[in-house]
Design an enzyme around this catalytic site. Sequence first.
Site, PDB file in Angstrom:
ATOM      1  N   ASP A  63      -3.170  15.157 -17.782  1.00  0.00           N
ATOM      2  CA  ASP A  63      -3.660  14.649 -16.495  1.00  0.00           C
ATOM      3  C   ASP A  63      -4.954  13.840 -16.699  1.00  0.00           C
ATOM      4  O   ASP A  63      -5.097  12.733 -16.164  1.00  0.00           O
ATOM      5  CB  ASP A  63      -3.896  15.844 -15.548  1.00  0.00           C
ATOM      6  CG  ASP A  63      -4.501  15.423 -14.235  1.00  0.00           C
ATOM      7  OD1 ASP A  63      -3.775  14.832 -13.413  1.00  0.00           O
ATOM      8  OD2 ASP A  63      -5.710  15.658 -14.020  1.00  0.00           O
ATOM      9  N   LYS A  92      -5.826   9.670 -16.086  1.00  0.00           N
ATOM     10  CA  LYS A  92      -6.961   9.145 -15.314  1.00  0.00           C
ATOM     11  C   LYS A  92      -7.857   8.271 -16.193  1.00  0.00           C
ATOM     12  O   LYS A  92      -8.369   7.237 -15.753  1.00  0.00           O
ATOM     13  CB  LYS A  92      -7.756  10.312 -14.714  1.00  0.00           C
ATOM     14  CG  LYS A  92      -6.946  11.100 -13.668  1.00  0.00           C
ATOM     15  CD  LYS A  92      -7.609  12.432 -13.364  1.00  0.00           C
ATOM     16  CE  LYS A  92      -6.853  13.218 -12.302  1.00  0.00           C
ATOM     17  NZ  LYS A  92      -7.323  14.608 -12.189  1.00  0.00           N
TER      18      LYS A  92
HETATM   19  N1  HSE Z   1      -4.507  18.830 -11.490  1.00  0.00           N
HETATM   20  C1  HSE Z   1      -5.564  17.953 -11.162  1.00  0.00           C
HETATM   21  C2  HSE Z   1      -6.904  18.600 -11.530  1.00  0.00           C
HETATM   22  C3  HSE Z   1      -5.502  17.604  -9.714  1.00  0.00           C
HETATM   23  O1  HSE Z   1      -6.917  19.803 -11.845  1.00  0.00           O
HETATM   24  O2  HSE Z   1      -7.917  17.935 -11.546  1.00  0.00           O
HETATM   25  C4  HSE Z   1      -6.271  16.383  -9.329  1.00  0.00           C
HETATM   26  O3  HSE Z   1      -5.829  15.226  -9.935  1.00  0.00           O
END
Ligand code: HSE
Length: 429
Positions: A201, A205
């Site tokens: 994740d 980003k």
């Molecule tokens: N799974 C992500 C986090 C959610 O824990 O930051 C937000 O993008």
Amino acid sequence: MKKINVGVIGLGTIGSGVVKALRDKRALIAQRSGVDVHLVMVSDVRRAQGAKLGLPATMFTANPQEIIRNEKIDCVVELIGGHHPAKELILQALRNGKHVVTANKALLAGDIAEILSVAVKSGRQLKFEASVGGGIPIIKALQEGLVANRVDSLFGIINGTSNYLLSKMSQASLSFAEALSLAKKKGYAERRPRFDVEGIDAAHKLVILCYLLFSKLVPLEAVIREGIADISEMDVRYAEEMGLVIKPLAIAKKDHDHLEVRVHATMLPKAHPLAVVNGVFNAILLKGDMVGDMLFYGRGAGQSPTASAVISDIVDLGRGDSLEEGNRHVKAEARVKKIRRADEIQSRYYLRFMAIDKPGILARISGILGKNHIGIAQVSQKERKRAKFVPVVMITHHVLEKNLKRALEHIDRLAIVKGKTIKIRMEGF
Ligand code: HSE
């Protein structure tokens, strides 16, 4: 008063937050921005979602095509996430003359350049503030407030779940497994939290941020990425004893034509600005050539913060004054030529070996490190009575990763050490 007609596809956590905020704050937003945001239609595959939010049946459809083809709608908000059918819906909406707002980080990390070029060809805009940092207006800051700056380095905590896990391990002395089960109980971590725990994740980003900073779409597989599941309570405690903390960092550093893009647990001095970012909070520290250091801090996930970012994008589109601008970097020349491989990076390291407690063992380990050009800044043997293998902790000087890898391959094969050496990169020294 300007007006923008909006259709929302996907009424999950964020979509519901957008609908609620537009209902509760339409007048306030209009008063502040001069834009009346009119929610025309919403769509979700779960037919009960619209009624749950108190929306009239006429505003709800289970078929997203009814939003994409609706002539009244100016802006389509895609909040279903994932690749398919999100990508097809976004492209269709742009080609149908709609602006698109999305929070879809996984899709943009691979396809942002392609989607932006369709937006440019269609004379429409793609906006994605909610894809990075939740409620933190980091995209807007990069595209607008910091537009005169060259930003060559960025350090971010951009995954709230992994930050929560490492914070709990440190503050409540929990093991990784205990912290993870607490995070699941509190609803922070998903049932299968692989994307958060393995840094995927955060890598998504970071790729989006790098695209804005360097006009370069870094392939996901070029991001040097390590998960946090190997970090033990022991390492958290030893870090603490040395005045350090372990944080899940996303790092982008430009050095001449080279770019380093990495996501991994990192040891920071306690005085570092990111060391005090705890729990599910996110923060991004960057350096602009004009403004110097800047720190952005806030909630990186959750219904309201993320909906706040989505609405800011919608309002910008309604104002009409940023048309085209957000899309410009699609044509810009990349500011970097080469993405560094893991072998090529230099860093300081925390190393933890589990070694037999006998005279001469330290000399053996440091001999192998020395032969591979690894300079040692600090060594400590942690006494554990009666245990056959005791932890030995070393802090290195800046070393080339290739050399460290070679040394550790050798050390990890020795009978005097147990298991794989734990290595954690260090920053902020
Ligand atoms: N799974 C992500 C986090 C959610 O824990 O930051 C937000 O993008």
